[in-house]
Design a protein around this motif. Structure first.
Motif, PDB file in Angstrom:
ATOM      1  N   GLU A  66       0.828  -1.210   0.000  1.00 45.63           N
ATOM      2  CA  GLU A  66       0.000   0.000   0.000  1.00 45.63           C
ATOM      3  C   GLU A  66       0.858   1.254   0.000  1.00 45.63           C
ATOM      4  O   GLU A  66       0.524   2.250  -0.636  1.00 45.63           O
ATOM      5  CB  GLU A  66      -0.916  -0.002   1.224  1.00 45.63           C
ATOM      6  N   PRO A  69       2.769   1.977  -4.045  1.00 45.54           N
ATOM      7  CA  PRO A  69       1.822   1.492  -5.062  1.00 45.54           C
ATOM      8  C   PRO A  69       2.419   1.368  -6.451  1.00 45.54           C
ATOM      9  O   PRO A  69       1.933   0.575  -7.264  1.00 45.54           O
ATOM     10  CB  PRO A  69       0.703   2.537  -5.022  1.00 45.54           C
ATOM     11  N   PHE A  88      -3.822  -7.347  -3.905  1.00 45.91           N
ATOM     12  CA  PHE A  88      -2.658  -6.464  -3.982  1.00 45.91           C
ATOM     13  C   PHE A  88      -1.887  -6.780  -5.265  1.00 45.91           C
ATOM     14  O   PHE A  88      -1.028  -7.672  -5.283  1.00 45.91           O
ATOM     15  CB  PHE A  88      -1.767  -6.632  -2.757  1.00 45.91           C
TER      16      PHE A  88
END
Length: 264
Positions: A66, A69, A88
């Motif tokens: 996160e 990115p 993800f």
């Protein structure tokens, strides 16, 4: 051996993801806040390529994915268990043994490992190889458990059984929880720069997260400790029970952290 990134076995979505054991969930909840604080202090950039060795259930790897990115996170472990990259797209999960398998040189901006190298008999040699996987200017962050607070524990049963358990870990697995107390020397000796060191001490008793983890360790290794003659069955039972008692408080394992940067 050396292999290209694409040659390692990658965990696909068809693999069965196991439920995270309760002891691992407890350990994660105890350690994650300080781990993320230390990683944040290294100021990860959005396009960084990162490697987490021994990623466990993947909570830190997902946080890094996160945080970066436009980059990529490779999360490895010898057993994938509950480790999954689902949701993800910049996270890759791989079965990988850090003691025998390599990554190409200068692959990563950040390499992170928690509670891994203190368990390896070949830790010094493995660390030397791992530093070569860093890009020039890349960071290595290690977090490892240390036993020195337990050595001063006030409760006799808890102290004696815990130290006897750690001695069996060392004899049978190679785990050395005195090694992290040598920080930052291992990274200094490898020529890393901008060295930093940090630590925190857990408290056990009253069902705290580290208590749940260590209570399971004491129970699991109890028969081996008793068989070695370093504690009685009654001592093991009393020490394990105290991890869940509301009126018990003592020091648990410390977590020692060290970080450094490969010269640019």
């Amino acid at each position: 051996m050396t292999a290209e990134l694409t040659d390692h076995e990658v965990a696909g979505q068809s693999e069965t993801v196991q439920e995270t054991p309760a002891w691992l969930t407890a350990l994660r909840s105890a350690l994650d806040p300080n781990s993320k604080r230390r990683l944040e202090a290294l100021d990860p950039k959005p396009d960084w390529h990162s490697l987490e060795i021994g990623a466990g259930s993947g909570s830190t790897a997902r946080w890094l994915a996160e945080r970066c990115p436009q980059g990529k996170v490779v999360a490895t472990d010898i057993e994938l268990g509950s480790l999954s990259a689902e949701g993800f797209p910049n996270l890759e999960v791989r079965r990988h043994d850090v003691t025998t398998e390599d990554f190409p040189e200068a692959s990563f901006d950040l390499i992170y490992a928690r509670y891994v190298f203190s368990h390896l008999r070949s830790r010094e040699e493995d660390l030397a190889r791992i530093v070569s996987w860093l890009k020039p200017g890349g960071w290595l962050l290690l977090e490892e458990p240390a036993q020195f607070p337990v050595e001063s524990a006030q409760d006799d049963d808890y102290r004696e059984v815990s130290l006897a358990t750690l001695e069996q870990y060392k004899e049978q697995v190679g785990t050395d929880l005195t090694w992290p107390r040598t920080f930052p020397a291992p990274l200094v000796n490898l020529g890393l720069e901008e060295i930093g060191i940090d630590g925190d001490i857990s408290v056990v008793g009253a069902g705290r997260p580290m208590s749940l983890f260590w209570g399971e360790a004491i129970k699991g290794w109890g028969p081996i400790v008793v068989g070695a003659g370093t504690a009685t069955e009654e001592q093991v039972e009393r020490a394990a029970a105290k991890m869940y008692q509301d009126d018990f408080y003592d020091l648990g394992l410390a977590t020692m952290a060290v970080w450094g940067r490969r010269p640019a």
